[in-house]
Design a protein around this motif. Structure first.
Motif, PDB file in Angstrom:
ATOM      1  N   ASP B 144      92.223  34.817 -52.028  1.00  0.00           N
ATOM      2  CA  ASP B 144      93.127  35.940 -52.283  1.00  0.00           C
ATOM      3  C   ASP B 144      92.472  37.232 -51.799  1.00  0.00           C
ATOM      4  O   ASP B 144      93.145  38.209 -51.480  1.00  0.00           O
ATOM      5  N   ILE B 168      91.758  35.515 -59.851  1.00  0.00           N
ATOM      6  CA  ILE B 168      91.847  35.791 -58.417  1.00  0.00           C
ATOM      7  C   ILE B 168      90.794  34.990 -57.658  1.00  0.00           C
ATOM      8  O   ILE B 168      89.629  34.966 -58.043  1.00  0.00           O
ATOM      9  N   LYS B 169      91.208  34.318 -56.590  1.00  0.00           N
ATOM     10  CA  LYS B 169      90.266  33.563 -55.765  1.00  0.00           C
ATOM     11  C   LYS B 169      89.524  34.526 -54.848  1.00  0.00           C
ATOM     12  O   LYS B 169      90.026  34.893 -53.782  1.00  0.00           O
ATOM     13  N   LYS B 195      92.689  40.567 -46.260  1.00  0.00           N
ATOM     14  CA  LYS B 195      92.064  40.212 -47.540  1.00  0.00           C
ATOM     15  C   LYS B 195      90.697  40.858 -47.715  1.00  0.00           C
ATOM     16  O   LYS B 195      90.070  40.699 -48.772  1.00  0.00           O
ATOM     17  N   LEU B 264      96.835  43.433 -55.492  1.00  0.00           N
ATOM     18  CA  LEU B 264      96.788  42.008 -55.861  1.00  0.00           C
ATOM     19  C   LEU B 264      97.334  41.797 -57.258  1.00  0.00           C
ATOM     20  O   LEU B 264      97.045  42.575 -58.173  1.00  0.00           O
TER      21      LEU B 264
END
Lengths: 269, 269
Positions: B144, B168-169, B195, B264
């Motif tokens: 992410d 969140i990745k 990103k 995000l």
């Protein structure tokens, strides 16, 4: 869906945690928006407008949880059409009376860096990273806590949570398939026996988790999962290592349970 | 030092976060004790006794922050000599009126595992671990968010916090000394440009941190720190990568700032 605003002049994390806890008592969903760092009157006025627009659009007064320290900023939010839940100040006045002193509100005190124990925390996080999954046994003597368990029973998230939330130096060590024939404790674990804490898990759940990592392998087979869990639990009992079943518990619950059993002192950030 | 109890039938983490935020408004220290999992009348009676004993010993009524859902347990704590701050229920009644519905209190709803997004969170934590410090570039497309920065500028704690707190990745990628002659973006970073988020840090502070890891090395020299920070910031500007200075900020503040800039979506657990 009712609109909720979490607003703060800091990170708004306290407002989120608190508001989420209150709202989770209600059997409906909410549409939440977090607005951090509302530090100027200009920004506060924009946020007020956003709240008022939302009222006009939805016809319902938005719910507002805020933790704003400066009165001139707070008053702008107060004057919006939102339903204000000022959870901090509600409790400050009665506490002032009880403690016989005035509050000295300061920005960024809870989730800021002012806290001198902040370095303790970063050290603990680095320690947990460097000593994850038995990658080295060199620093076990420095650990506050060493978590044990089979692969994928929850060791890593638990160690990281303990370090992040409570500043605890948590290492973790896996028992792998190769260990199963003769399950003994490594010398570095033996001499730190009082720091050991075991995790275990329901074999069916373990099988599920391992299947999603390595489908149809020996590692993920139900038979292997059952065997590993059985062997490791027998060892915990034999060595009198306290342990907890992670199957139905969140990292918060696992971490709290470990602190409760071990009596380890938690830092607060 | 005034005694404070954080009590809950769950982890007591909400009670701690909330009480800590309120008490941090006061310019004194408190002696805090957390008692989680108070789930039976027997345990509640023991806790009540502990509060009362503390009152007798210190001559001051202990401050009690609790979040207990079951009325029969809650009433036992209420009946103690503690000064009760029931922060959850204080806000539930007015909200019931506003929402036109009754609260349906349930145990372990906030920090429990019932939450279906719990798996998202564990996945995010595993992702952050597996993709820490540029150890592999294979999974960058799944991120992410990808944090960039020189060694020891705060990438790892920030990625872990973002995964743990917000699901969140977050991967992270270091620029090392060897990169400095020709600072370009790896192909896996280039194709995930939207990103990317940079971290930077004051060179003097970086020097301090590196000195405590590798004293008097080229790596830790002030000259090297200055050069690396300068090169990396130039690259952020050239590539139009948003970035934040971590020097005076906690992981909470860094994470919140990143969410604010990138937009995000945060999960809540």
């Amino acid at each position: 869906m009712r609109k909720v605003f979490y607003i703060s002049d800091g990170t708004a994390i306290t407002a989120e945690v608190f508001g989420h806890a209150v709202l989770s008592q209600f059997p409906v969903e909410f549409d939440a928006l977090t607005i951090p760092f509302v530090e100027t009157q200009k920004k506060a006025t924009e946020v007020k407008q956003q709240i008022n627009d939302c009222f006009i659009t939805t016809g319902e007064r938005p719910i507002v949880f805020h933790s704003i320290v400066k009165p001139e900023i707070r008053d702008i939010i107060y004057s919006s059409e939102g339903l204000d839940y000022d959870f901090l100040n509600t409790f400050v006045a009665p506490l002032e009376q009880q403690l016989g002193m005035c509050a000295v509100p300061a920005l960024h005190r809870t989730h800021g860096k002012a806290n001198e124990s902040y370095e303790t925390r970063i050290e603990a996080i680095n320690y947990a990273m460097d000593n994850d999954d038995g990658q080295t046994m060199k620093h076990m003597d420095e650990a506050d806590l060493i978590l044990l368990g089979v692969s994928r029973c929850g060791k890593t998230p638990s160690s990281l949570y303990l370090s992040m939330q409570f500043g605890i130096k948590a290492a973790n060590y896996p028992f792998t398939e190769d260990d199963m024939d003769n399950l003994t404790l490594h010398a570095a674990l033996k001499r730190n026996k009082s720091k050991l804490f075991g995790l275990t898990i329901n074999p069916d759940r373990l099988h599920e988790i391992r299947q999603s990592r390595m489908r149809d392998s020996r590692y993920s087979s139900l038979r292997q999962c059952r065997m590993e869990v059985k062997e490791v639990e027998m060892m915990y009992r034999k060595e009198r290592i306290p342990f907890v079943d992670t199957t139905n518990h969140s990292v918060e619950e696992i971490a709290t349970k470990i602190l409760e059993v071990t009596g380890l002192k938690r830092h607060m950030f």
